[in-house]
Design a protein around this motif. Structure first.
Motif, PDB file in Angstrom:
ATOM      1  N   ALA A 290       0.737  -1.183  -0.024  1.00 32.89           N
ATOM      2  CA  ALA A 290      -0.153  -0.060   0.025  1.00 32.89           C
ATOM      3  C   ALA A 290       0.872   1.258  -0.027  1.00 32.89           C
ATOM      4  CB  ALA A 290      -0.933  -0.150   1.104  1.00 32.89           C
ATOM      5  N   GLU A 291       1.894   1.215   0.794  1.00 32.62           N
ATOM      6  CA  GLU A 291       2.821   2.351   0.799  1.00 32.62           C
ATOM      7  C   GLU A 291       3.587   2.505  -0.464  1.00 32.62           C
ATOM      8  OE1 GLU A 291       5.187   1.685   4.222  1.00 32.62           O
ATOM      9  OE2 GLU A 291       3.752   2.542   5.683  1.00 32.62           O
ATOM     10  N   ALA A 292       3.838   1.490  -1.382  1.00 33.32           N
ATOM     11  CA  ALA A 292       4.370   1.876  -2.572  1.00 33.32           C
ATOM     12  C   ALA A 292       3.428   2.185  -3.813  1.00 33.32           C
ATOM     13  CB  ALA A 292       5.141   0.501  -2.849  1.00 33.32           C
ATOM     14  N   GLY A 293       2.164   2.305  -3.428  1.00 29.58           N
ATOM     15  CA  GLY A 293       0.990   2.559  -4.267  1.00 29.58           C
ATOM     16  C   GLY A 293       0.364   1.718  -5.079  1.00 29.58           C
ATOM     17  N   ALA A 294       0.513   0.308  -4.756  1.00 28.93           N
ATOM     18  CA  ALA A 294       0.122  -0.748  -5.405  1.00 28.93           C
ATOM     19  C   ALA A 294      -0.481  -1.901  -4.311  1.00 28.93           C
ATOM     20  CB  ALA A 294       0.943  -1.407  -6.502  1.00 28.93           C
ATOM     21  N   ALA A 295      -1.597  -1.395  -3.553  1.00 24.39           N
ATOM     22  CA  ALA A 295      -2.083  -2.251  -2.470  1.00 24.39           C
ATOM     23  C   ALA A 295      -2.689  -3.472  -3.085  1.00 24.39           C
ATOM     24  CB  ALA A 295      -3.109  -1.484  -1.907  1.00 24.39           C
ATOM     25  N   VAL A 296      -3.587  -3.245  -4.191  1.00 29.00           N
ATOM     26  CA  VAL A 296      -4.175  -4.516  -4.750  1.00 29.00           C
ATOM     27  C   VAL A 296      -3.165  -5.395  -5.338  1.00 29.00           C
ATOM     28  CG1 VAL A 296      -6.042  -5.428  -6.379  1.00 29.00           C
ATOM     29  CG2 VAL A 296      -6.339  -3.330  -4.980  1.00 29.00           C
ATOM     30  N   THR A 297      -2.385  -4.993  -6.038  1.00 30.63           N
ATOM     31  CA  THR A 297      -1.216  -5.962  -6.954  1.00 30.63           C
ATOM     32  C   THR A 297      -0.395  -6.492  -5.843  1.00 30.63           C
ATOM     33  OG1 THR A 297      -0.997  -4.156  -8.536  1.00 30.63           O
ATOM     34  CG2 THR A 297       0.594  -5.685  -8.281  1.00 30.63           C
ATOM     35  N   GLY A 298      -0.197  -6.099  -4.480  1.00 26.89           N
ATOM     36  CA  GLY A 298       0.776  -6.900  -3.804  1.00 26.89           C
ATOM     37  C   GLY A 298      -0.003  -7.789  -3.149  1.00 26.89           C
ATOM     38  N   TRP A 299      -1.301  -7.531  -2.736  1.00 24.10           N
ATOM     39  CA  TRP A 299      -2.257  -8.369  -2.091  1.00 24.10           C
ATOM     40  C   TRP A 299      -2.496  -9.643  -2.796  1.00 24.10           C
ATOM     41  CZ3 TRP A 299      -7.568  -9.210  -2.680  1.00 24.10           C
ATOM     42  CH2 TRP A 299      -8.242 -10.417  -1.955  1.00 24.10           C
ATOM     43  N   VAL A 300      -2.870  -9.433  -4.118  1.00 23.47           N
ATOM     44  CA  VAL A 300      -3.155 -10.431  -4.951  1.00 23.47           C
ATOM     45  C   VAL A 300      -1.916 -11.401  -5.146  1.00 23.47           C
ATOM     46  CG1 VAL A 300      -3.641 -11.022  -7.331  1.00 23.47           C
ATOM     47  CG2 VAL A 300      -5.296  -9.348  -6.071  1.00 23.47           C
ATOM     48  N   SER A 301      -0.889 -10.967  -5.416  1.00 18.74           N
ATOM     49  CA  SER A 301       0.502 -11.567  -5.759  1.00 18.74           C
ATOM     50  C   SER A 301       0.819 -12.410  -4.469  1.00 18.74           C
ATOM     51  CB  SER A 301       1.552 -10.462  -6.042  1.00 18.74           C
ATOM     52  OG  SER A 301       2.882 -11.403  -6.375  1.00 18.74           O
ATOM     53  N   GLY A 302       0.887 -11.724  -3.361  1.00 19.66           N
ATOM     54  CA  GLY A 302       1.377 -12.596  -2.078  1.00 19.66           C
ATOM     55  C   GLY A 302       0.338 -13.643  -1.733  1.00 19.66           C
ATOM     56  N   SER A 303      -1.048 -13.334  -1.655  1.00 18.96           N
ATOM     57  CA  SER A 303      -2.078 -14.347  -1.512  1.00 18.96           C
ATOM     58  C   SER A 303      -1.893 -15.549  -2.736  1.00 18.96           C
ATOM     59  CB  SER A 303      -3.480 -13.939  -1.424  1.00 18.96           C
ATOM     60  OG  SER A 303      -3.393 -12.706  -0.690  1.00 18.96           O
ATOM     61  N   ALA A 304      -1.707 -15.168  -3.802  1.00 15.14           N
ATOM     62  CA  ALA A 304      -1.656 -16.363  -4.657  1.00 15.14           C
ATOM     63  C   ALA A 304      -0.643 -17.111  -4.502  1.00 15.14           C
ATOM     64  CB  ALA A 304      -1.828 -15.668  -6.315  1.00 15.14           C
ATOM     65  N   VAL A 305       0.675 -16.499  -4.353  1.00 17.55           N
ATOM     66  CA  VAL A 305       1.991 -17.302  -3.978  1.00 17.55           C
ATOM     67  C   VAL A 305       1.710 -18.140  -2.706  1.00 17.55           C
ATOM     68  CG1 VAL A 305       4.516 -17.110  -3.597  1.00 17.55           C
ATOM     69  CG2 VAL A 305       3.515 -15.853  -5.248  1.00 17.55           C
ATOM     70  N   PHE A 306       1.338 -17.557  -1.641  1.00 24.41           N
ATOM     71  CA  PHE A 306       1.023 -18.488  -0.401  1.00 24.41           C
ATOM     72  C   PHE A 306       0.125 -19.453  -0.691  1.00 24.41           C
ATOM     73  CE2 PHE A 306       0.180 -19.465   3.757  1.00 24.41           C
ATOM     74  CZ  PHE A 306       1.176 -19.336   4.546  1.00 24.41           C
TER      75      PHE A 306
END
Length: 512
Positions: A107-123
């Motif tokens: 979120a602080e990098a300006g891409a909250a949705v991208t980071g959340w989707v990427s991390g959740s999918a990998v885990f």
């Protein structure tokens, strides 16, 4: 930051969370196997490590004891198969903290949705890989649970972290739109959502600290019994180390049990058992050393422990009261009552969620029912926290009556000064002074002076007649006149006129 980089960092966080949890289990098991049996059998070691990891992520596992073990120990064959569902919550806490950190960073990098989707999918992918590769006849679990539960334990904290990070820095999307709507609410209702969130964080942290305190006191009080149980197990140093580490993974679970004990409902260590401040009813406990902290008897004095959650509520109310503005009018009760009820209800809900996570089966037979009950814990914890909140949040302010509290003076209000060029250097008079804004006339020295009032410091460019004569901002000691009376201001003007800095060498200006 580029979205691809954010996605890669979130994926790395997810991989690190999964690998860290597996390594914490696999390393001591491998050490124990090598020391005790020699060459490790990885076909048995990996399923065992994966089963512990799954159990730590709330996945129930089914254990089937081999016939040879049943014959050697004399265990009833009817108890050969049982379910383990009491989770060592340290694994879930570890994964949740990594996930929340990943969401905040994205979120602080300006891409909250991208980071959340990427991390959740990998885990979720890693959880599926672990579930599909760890099948064993003696330890089994439902595949869909082994994939879904760990994935949720990463995705939900990551989403909460992304929301918190977006609230801090903005997202130019729904979070900012929500903030605009909240800012449009009339005062003091506009502060209510933020106060509820702050109060929930403080109260949940406080009640968890109460549970940790109860666990520490219980471990100290039952240290003799705990040491005796360790000695009765007759294990070497490596075995004792592994057992100690296994019990540490259950420390968050025990904290929830301690919280339930302090709140009043207590917890169970088997079917038809109860450990509460009002009384203890337990049978024969398993020979697990940490269970030596469970008191065999209690005293009515332990009922005073309910004051600890009440104190947490009072502390939360005191913190929230400091963020409510003091006004001349009586404070409205509606917003404060809403905050108190919401924080207490949400704290009770958090207690119920913790109870659900910290209860389950720890063995066959009567051990299938252990841990606190969610409903009673939610009710008692919510009421106790509400009592403390009401004491500090709903009571009148201590000190001066609310009606005597003066409104704060606007810091940005400044009164323009009179330019030195408008003064007569010999008489100290001001022959021509611009009128107030909106008045196209000018006023000479014969006009009556304006009524006295508060004074301040401004710039050399004047557009209005000040309410009291004030020197220039660079007039040394005479510049700070915000808190002086009119007579003191005039005295400072006379002193400033007499100083060489103003080019004066004799005459004093007349008093006005």
């Amino acid at each position: 930051m580029h979205r691809l980089i954010v996605a890669l960092l979130a994926a790395f966080d997810a991989a690190l969370a999964a690998a860290g949890g597996i390594a914490v289990v696999l390393a001591p098991l491998a050490l124990l196997w090598v020391v005790g049996l020699g060459d490790p059998d990885w076909t048995a070691l990996w399923p065992a490590a994966a089963a512990v990891w799954h159990l730590g992520h709330l996945v129930p596992i089914t254990v089937t004891l081999p016939d040879a073990y049943l014959a050697a120990t004399g265990i009833d064959p009817a108890l050969a198969t049982f379910t383990l569902s009491l989770a060592p919550l340290a694994f879930a806490v570890f994964t949740g903290l990594f996930a929340a950190r990943s969401g905040v960073r994205a979120a602080e990098a300006g891409a909250a949705v991208t980071g959340w989707v990427s991390g959740s999918a990998v885990f979720a992918g890693l959880a599926a890989l672990i579930a599909l590769s760890s099948g064993a006849p003696l330890v089994a679990s439902e595949t869909w649970q082994a994939i879904l539960f760990p994935a949720l334990l990463f995705a939900v904290p990551a989403l909460l972290g992304a929301i918190v990070g977006s609230w801090r820095v903005g997202d130019e999307g729904p979070i900012d739109a929500l903030r605009v709507r909240l800012d449009d609410l009339p005062e003091p209702w506009g502060r209510v959502p933020a106060l509820i969130a702050r109060g929930l964080g403080v109260s949940v942290l406080g009640v968890v600290s109460v549970g940790a305190l109860i666990v520490v006191v219980g471990l100290v009080a039952g240290s003799t019994q705990i040491i005796a149980l360790f000695q009765a197990m007759n294990v070497d140093a490596v075995g004792a180390t592994v057992i100690a580490l296994a019990q540490l993974t259950y420390l968050p679970t025990l904290v929830v049990w301690g919280l339930s004990f302090a709140a009043g409902p207590g917890f169970a260590v088997g079917t038809d058992t109860a450990v509460t401040p009002a009384g203890t009813q337990v049978g024969v406990l398993p020979g697990i050393p940490v269970l030596g902290a469970v008191p065999e008897t209690t005293t009515p004095w332990l009922l005073l422990l309910v004051l600890l959650p009440v104190g947490v509520g009072a502390l939360t109310g005191w913190i929230l009261r400091a963020h409510l503005p003091a006004t001349r009018d009586p404070e409205p009760v509606g917003p404060r009552l809403t905050v108190a009820v919401a924080v207490a209800a949400l704290t009770g809900g958090a207690g119920a969620l913790l109870a659900v996570l910290a209860r389950g089966s720890m063995g066959p037979g009567r051990l299938a029912d252990t841990g606190p009950e969610p409903g009673p814990l939610a009710l008692t914890l919510g009421l106790e926290v509400f009592v403390g909140l009401a004491i500090l949040l709903l009571s009148p302010r201590v000190g001066a009556p609310v009606a005597e509290i003066a409104p704060a003076r606007p810091a940005a209000t400044r009164t323009p000064v009179i330019p030195r060029s408008l003064f007569d250097p010999h008489t100290g008079e001001h022959p021509v002074v611009p009128a107030r804004p909106g008045d196209d006339r000018t006023r000479d020295a014969a006009d009556p002076a304006p009524s006295p009032g508060p004074s301040g410091i401004g710039s050399d460019v004047d557009h209005a007649w000040p309410t009291a004569p004030v020197p220039r901002a660079d007039a040394g000691p005479a510049a700070d006149t915000a808190d002086l009376s009119d007579d003191e201001v005039r005295a400072r003007i006379r002193d400033a006129w007499a100083s060489p800095e103003w080019g004066r060498s004799g005459d004093e200006p007349r008093d006005r």
